[in-house]
Design a protein around this motif. Structure first.
Motif, PDB file in Angstrom:
ATOM      1  N   GLY A   1      54.130 -74.821  51.829  1.00 55.41           N
ATOM      2  CA  GLY A   1      54.382 -76.128  52.542  1.00 55.41           C
ATOM      3  C   GLY A   1      55.100 -77.120  51.777  1.00 55.41           C
ATOM      4  O   GLY A   1      55.089 -77.018  50.572  1.00 55.41           O
TER       5      GLY A   1
ATOM      6  N   SER B   1      58.676 -75.122  40.074  1.00 55.21           N
ATOM      7  CA  SER B   1      59.980 -74.611  40.505  1.00 55.21           C
ATOM      8  C   SER B   1      61.035 -74.031  39.483  1.00 55.21           C
ATOM      9  O   SER B   1      61.692 -73.000  39.388  1.00 55.21           O
ATOM     10  CB  SER B   1      60.790 -75.751  41.259  1.00 55.21           C
ATOM     11  OG  SER B   1      62.367 -75.511  41.287  1.00 55.21           O
TER      12      SER B   1
ATOM     13  N   ILE C   1      66.554 -74.240  40.506  1.00 49.36           N
ATOM     14  CA  ILE C   1      67.740 -75.382  39.850  1.00 49.36           C
ATOM     15  C   ILE C   1      67.657 -76.569  40.523  1.00 49.36           C
ATOM     16  O   ILE C   1      68.237 -77.502  40.198  1.00 49.36           O
ATOM     17  CB  ILE C   1      68.885 -74.784  39.509  1.00 49.36           C
ATOM     18  CG1 ILE C   1      69.601 -74.045  40.529  1.00 49.36           C
ATOM     19  CG2 ILE C   1      68.796 -73.897  38.135  1.00 49.36           C
ATOM     20  CD1 ILE C   1      70.954 -73.463  39.980  1.00 49.36           C
TER      21      ILE C   1
ATOM     22  N   LEU D   1      69.493 -77.159  43.480  1.00 46.47           N
ATOM     23  CA  LEU D   1      70.497 -77.466  44.170  1.00 46.47           C
ATOM     24  C   LEU D   1      70.829 -76.641  45.179  1.00 46.47           C
ATOM     25  O   LEU D   1      71.901 -77.055  46.308  1.00 46.47           O
ATOM     26  CB  LEU D   1      71.800 -77.090  43.226  1.00 46.47           C
ATOM     27  CG  LEU D   1      71.878 -78.214  42.091  1.00 46.47           C
ATOM     28  CD1 LEU D   1      73.306 -77.687  40.894  1.00 46.47           C
ATOM     29  CD2 LEU D   1      72.164 -79.763  42.462  1.00 46.47           C
ATOM     30  N   GLY D   2      69.810 -75.583  45.582  1.00 42.71           N
ATOM     31  CA  GLY D   2      69.880 -74.706  46.718  1.00 42.71           C
ATOM     32  C   GLY D   2      70.183 -75.327  48.115  1.00 42.71           C
ATOM     33  O   GLY D   2      70.968 -75.149  48.805  1.00 42.71           O
TER      34      GLY D   2
HETATM   35  P1  ADP Z   1      65.051 -74.778  44.037  1.00 43.22           P
HETATM   36  O1  ADP Z   1      66.368 -74.277  43.365  1.00 43.22           O
HETATM   37  O2  ADP Z   1      64.440 -75.582  43.002  1.00 43.22           O
HETATM   38  O3  ADP Z   1      64.350 -73.833  44.965  1.00 43.22           O
HETATM   39  P2  ADP Z   1      66.081 -76.276  46.278  1.00 43.22           P
HETATM   40  O4  ADP Z   1      67.306 -77.189  46.554  1.00 43.22           O
HETATM   41  O5  ADP Z   1      66.478 -74.786  46.979  1.00 43.22           O
HETATM   42  O6  ADP Z   1      66.022 -76.105  44.874  1.00 43.22           O
HETATM   43  O7  ADP Z   1      64.951 -76.578  46.959  1.00 43.22           O
HETATM   44  C1  ADP Z   1      64.336 -77.954  46.607  1.00 43.22           C
HETATM   45  C2  ADP Z   1      62.970 -78.202  46.358  1.00 43.22           C
HETATM   46  O8  ADP Z   1      62.324 -77.761  47.925  1.00 43.22           O
HETATM   47  C3  ADP Z   1      62.361 -76.789  45.767  1.00 43.22           C
HETATM   48  O9  ADP Z   1      62.027 -77.147  44.460  1.00 43.22           O
HETATM   49  C4  ADP Z   1      60.815 -76.579  46.096  1.00 43.22           C
HETATM   50  O10 ADP Z   1      59.997 -77.688  45.466  1.00 43.22           O
HETATM   51  C5  ADP Z   1      60.997 -77.121  47.723  1.00 43.22           C
HETATM   52  N1  ADP Z   1      61.295 -76.032  48.661  1.00 43.22           N
HETATM   53  C6  ADP Z   1      62.363 -75.551  49.171  1.00 43.22           C
HETATM   54  N2  ADP Z   1      62.158 -74.470  49.990  1.00 43.22           N
HETATM   55  C7  ADP Z   1      60.839 -74.232  49.927  1.00 43.22           C
HETATM   56  C8  ADP Z   1      59.879 -73.346  50.731  1.00 43.22           C
HETATM   57  N3  ADP Z   1      60.275 -72.318  51.375  1.00 43.22           N
HETATM   58  N4  ADP Z   1      58.560 -73.516  50.515  1.00 43.22           N
HETATM   59  C9  ADP Z   1      58.108 -74.626  49.642  1.00 43.22           C
HETATM   60  N5  ADP Z   1      58.832 -75.399  48.941  1.00 43.22           N
HETATM   61  C10 ADP Z   1      59.901 -75.317  49.120  1.00 43.22           C
END
Ligand code: ADP
Length: 257
Positions: free
Chosen positions: A192, A213, A219, A221-222
């Protein structure tokens, strides 16, 4: 900081102009501050794998070991290089997006078969963690959207659901049309996201737990990319989540545009 125009009387025309000018100045300053932060973050993120590659190489050069050892070293270097490539690809995508160099081209398609094919691409990652991905929804639904951009968004969200959830968990992908809005939601049984960080996770390089992470391979940026790809098509993306109770990411797109 730039100096503000003095506002002598906020009610007269000159006062209004001065207020507007000051507000514009504030927005420009904020944009510059964001840009500076982004450059600093990007440089830092690029530096991390580069430093790792350098030090792995240096240490291994001082050793006199067997082929298996050096194979292992090359493996670690390739892993770091892969991370670097992913980072550069993401930065290039965002830079093209910022310069409005990404074209949105919509076409009609079957939503179910699109989701099924997208899930297939990422299935091996879920299998590695013994996770199950379930698809639920009306298989007859069609959508008119940019498939490439939507695939990018869905893959990023599915990748996160797999990455941040434990082994053996279930990820549900639901698709439905509510009035004129098509919703694709991905629900996981992961850790969560704290309520006060649910907007921030869509910002570039923002991570709830940076160290964790990064360890998992993120990274940061997703979600920024996912949000851009959905908004570029007139849609939106949001999250509903409770710490310790999983997350649901919802992509909303105009139904039949
Ligand atoms: P990352 O490459 O670090 O996953 P994202 O931009 O995709 O970068 O996600 C940003 C942050 O949001 C993640 O580092 C994580 O802390 C949080 N996050 C994203 N998706 C989830 C998920 N399904 N469950 C828990 N935390 C998440």
């Amino acid at each position: 900081l730039q100096e503000r125009l003095p506002v002598i009387n906020a009610d007269d025309e000159l006062g209004h102009l001065a207020c507007t000018f000051n507000q514009m100045l504030e927005r420009i300053e904020k944009s510059f501050a964001r840009l500076k932060q982004f450059t600093a973050d990007a440089a830092h993120e690029l530096r991390t794998p580069l430093t790792a590659i350098q030090s792995i190489g240096e240490v291994s050069l001082q050793e006199n070991k067997d082929a298996a050892y050096y194979r292992n070293v090359i493996g670690s270097m390739l892993e770091e290089n892969h991370r670097l490539t992913q980072l550069v690809d993401s930065l290039l995508f965002l830079s093209r997006a910022d310069c409005e160099r990404i074209k949105v081209s919509k076409e009609p398609f079957s939503l179910f078969s699109f989701i099924e094919k997208t899930v297939e691409l990422i299935q091996p990652l879920a299998e590695e963690k013994n996770q199950t991905i379930l698809l639920e929804g009306d298989r007859r639904l069609n959508l008119t959207a940019d498939k490439n951009l939507l695939r990018e968004a869905l893959l990023n969200i599915l990748d996160n659901a797999i990455k941040y959830s434990g082994g053996g968990t279930t990820i549900r992908v639901r698709f439905e049309r509510i009035r004129h809005v098509t919703q694709i939601s991905v629900t996981d049984q992961g850790p969560g996201i704290p309520v006060d960080q649910q907007e921030k996770i869509f910002e570039r390089f923002y991570r709830v737990d940076k160290a964790r992470s990064r360890e998992i391979g993120g990274i940061g940026l997703g979600l920024a990319i996912a949000r851009w790809t959905v908004r570029a098509q007139g849609g939106n993306i949001r999250v509903i989540s409770q710490p310790e109770a999983g997350s649901t990411f919802i992509i909303e797109l105009p139904g039949e545009s």
